[in-house]
Design an enzyme around this catalytic site. Structure first.
Site, PDB file in Angstrom:
ATOM      1  N   SER A  53     -15.905 -11.593  16.825  1.00 40.66           N
ATOM      2  CA  SER A  53     -16.699 -12.102  15.725  1.00 40.66           C
ATOM      3  C   SER A  53     -16.029 -13.384  15.259  1.00 40.66           C
ATOM      4  CB  SER A  53     -16.732 -11.056  14.616  1.00 40.66           C
ATOM      5  OG  SER A  53     -17.721 -11.371  13.673  1.00 40.66           O
TER       6      SER A  53
ATOM      7  N   ARG B 168     -11.268  -3.120  22.751  1.00 41.99           N
ATOM      8  CA  ARG B 168     -12.625  -3.133  23.307  1.00 41.99           C
ATOM      9  C   ARG B 168     -12.672  -3.885  24.636  1.00 41.99           C
ATOM     10  NH1 ARG B 168     -16.816  -3.466  18.113  1.00 41.99           N
ATOM     11  NH2 ARG B 168     -16.062  -1.527  17.168  1.00 41.99           N
TER      12      ARG B 168
ATOM     13  N   GLU C  41     -20.247  -5.328  20.354  1.00 40.29           N
ATOM     14  CA  GLU C  41     -19.442  -6.390  19.749  1.00 40.29           C
ATOM     15  C   GLU C  41     -17.991  -6.342  20.229  1.00 40.29           C
ATOM     16  OE1 GLU C  41     -19.492  -6.379  15.475  1.00 40.29           O
ATOM     17  OE2 GLU C  41     -17.667  -7.571  15.376  1.00 40.29           O
TER      18      GLU C  41
ATOM     19  N   ARG D 278      -7.888  -0.028   9.874  1.00 42.19           N
ATOM     20  CA  ARG D 278      -9.093   0.084   9.045  1.00 42.19           C
ATOM     21  C   ARG D 278      -9.401   1.544   8.778  1.00 42.19           C
ATOM     22  NH1 ARG D 278     -12.908  -4.662  11.743  1.00 42.19           N
ATOM     23  NH2 ARG D 278     -11.322  -6.268  11.550  1.00 42.19           N
TER      24      ARG D 278
ATOM     25  N   ARG E  30     -14.030   2.601  18.146  1.00 48.31           N
ATOM     26  CA  ARG E  30     -13.829   2.501  16.702  1.00 48.31           C
ATOM     27  C   ARG E  30     -12.584   3.303  16.303  1.00 48.31           C
ATOM     28  NH1 ARG E  30     -17.368   0.587  13.131  1.00 48.31           N
ATOM     29  NH2 ARG E  30     -18.958   0.652  14.755  1.00 48.31           N
TER      30      ARG E  30
END
Length: 428
Positions: free
Chosen positions: A358, A396, A355, A268, A283
């Site tokens: 998801s 994560r 988070e 990303r 991130r």
RNA sequence: GGUGACGUGGCCGAGAGGCUGAAGGCGCUCCCCUGCUAAGGGAGUAUUGGCUUUAAACCCAAUCGAGAGUUCGAAUCUCUCCGUCACCGCCA
């Protein structure tokens, strides 16, 4: 993509539902374009029918030896008129397509109404954040002290937001990945291995394109003659290749539900996130994820979302990581999602829930673009419902294990579930 | 990367400018026949859009790998792209 028929017949209801997620639908533009579309389409098709009939007549006349010259004269101007009508029709349809492609999914009835993150609803909580009799460190501090994490090397090799993991930390990431895949396999998910580079059709299918090109890494082919649309992209999530396995397919109803799991890297660009989570693994431009994808019958999909959520939760439970389940509100769910549950894991280093997964239900929104349908017996094909969820974001999870299992001396206790994947080692 | 062949319905496979949404076969569904089995006879069997409709049928349009072009008319001719197969080259 929403159902065009629904947009035509219930435009105001659709607009009202979209408003709850902060999307303003230009109903007037749609109405006038739809009216135009109808006119142009009918006009074009009428001309086509006329041409077809006359051409057929010419064929017959020729076969029976008649003079076809007068017939040809009759059709002479038809071609131009037809071309014009077709172009006008295609023009309007392209405009409509364009608008429709930018309309997000309708929120599910059970999605809480709200404007943003602050309105998300906590569904349940599992585990208790650990009581440390020392000041817990964050994962960067922990890993750097051990020499497991080399940010400078990553910057040298690539750029910021990449990482080099070493030794036990690299192994721990691999152990987590295998652990997750095994858990999902045992739960009936078929493990699949897929391309990490995909074409535009695939990204359109799952809804990343046309709207979110800026978040993607595009691969240029380095060929100056290549002027067409064959650009390829690095996947932003395993959802893209895995869901697209069934693009353009019609599935026998007996084969549903289809449950798949896949381990992929994700890429990303993180455009617009400058300054957020700049330290550590939270991130990254490149990270590992184990994804679950499910195709289901429409009547089963709401339950399937809950099942997928529980499946993702089971990983955190086995790892003994405290977390909470959040139902995202209308203002916070993603473009293609109808309903989304987030899993947030407790990070002692940040003293916050972050988070880690998801899980989303797309209903037929993706399936319509993907043309993924199912059929009962000889009935007409119907669109499937698609779902996916991270199970889990491996990077994560790695952070969460380090921070939750840290000891006062800086060592890391290996959670029971992972020990078999690390040759029985109990402490790093 | 080079050379050659080729992409047609669920599958196999004909078609080589008009009568082809597409012969024939296999498969599948329904019906008939039939002690059972095997065989036989008949009918049906793509998708999308438009129109109409409570819904459907009918009707119209589009689709023979994708896109563009030639033509009154394209599965059929031309071009570009994608893919498959064979041989050669290179390669983990």
């Amino acid at each position: 993509m929403l159902d065009a028929k629904l947009l035509r017949s219930n435009l105001d209801t659709v607009a009202a539902k979209l408003k709850t997620r902060g999307f303003m639908l230009d109903t007037q533009a749609i109405q006038s374009l739809e009216a135009q579309r109808k006119d142009f389409q009918v006009a074009a098709q009428t001309l086509q029918a006329e041409r077809n009939a006359k051409s057929k007549g010419i064929g017959k006349a020729k076969a029976s030896g008649e003079d076809i010259a007068p017939l040809l004269a009759e059709v002479a101007s038809l071609g131009d008129k037809l071309k014009e009508a077709e172009e006008a029709s295609q023009d309007v349809q392209a405009k409509i397509e364009n608008i429709y492609a930018g309309i997000p999914n309708l929120p599910h009835a059970s999605t809480p109404i709200g404007g943003g993150e602050e309105d998300n609803v906590e569904v349940r909580k599992w585990g208790t954040p650990g009581d440390f009799d020392f000041e817990p460190k964050d994962h960067v501090e922990l890993a750097e002290a051990k020499g497991w994490f080399d940010n400078e090397a990553a910057v040298k090799i690539a750029s910021a937001r990449f990482s080099v993991l070493k030794g036990p930390m690299a192994k721990l990431q691999r152990a987590l990945t295998q652990f997750m895949l095994d858990m999902h396999s045992d739960a009936g998910f078929e493990e699949v291995y897929v391309p990490f580079i995909v074409n535009q059709e695939s990204l359109r299918g799952t809804g990343q394109l046309p709207k979110f090109e800026a978040d993607l890494y595009k691969i240029s082919k380095n060929d100056e003659h290549d002027t067409n649309d064959r650009d390829l992209y690095l996947i932003p999530t395993g959802e893209v290749p895995v869901t697209n396995i069934y693009r353009d397919d019609i599935i026998d109803v007996n084969d549903l539900p289809i449950k798949m799991t896949s381990h992929t890297p994700c890429f990303r660009s993180e455009a617009g996130s400058y300054g957020r989570d700049t330290k550590g693994l939270i991130r990254q431009h490149q990270f590992e994820k184990v994804e679950m994808v499910q195709l289901s019958k429409p009547e089963d999909s709401a339950q399937a979302l809950e099942d997928l959520t529980l499946q993702a939760e089971s990983i955190l439970q086995k790892l003994g990581l405290p977390y909470r389940v959040m139902a995202l509100c209308t203002g916070d769910i993603g473009f293609s999602a109808s309903k989304t549950n987030d899993l947030e894991v407790w990070l002692p280093g940040q003293q916050a829930y972050r988070e880690i997964s998801s899980i989303s239900l797309f209903e037929d929104f993706q399936a319509r673009r993907l043309k993924t349908r199912y059929r009962i017996g000889q009935d007409k094909p119907q669109l499937v419902h698609t779902l996916n969820g991270s199970g889990l974001a491996v990077g994560r999870t790695l952070v969460a294990v380090l921070e939750n299992y840290q000891q006062a001396d800086g060592s890391i206790v290996v959670p029971d579930a992972l020990q078999p994947y690390l040759g029985g080692v109990t402490k790093l």
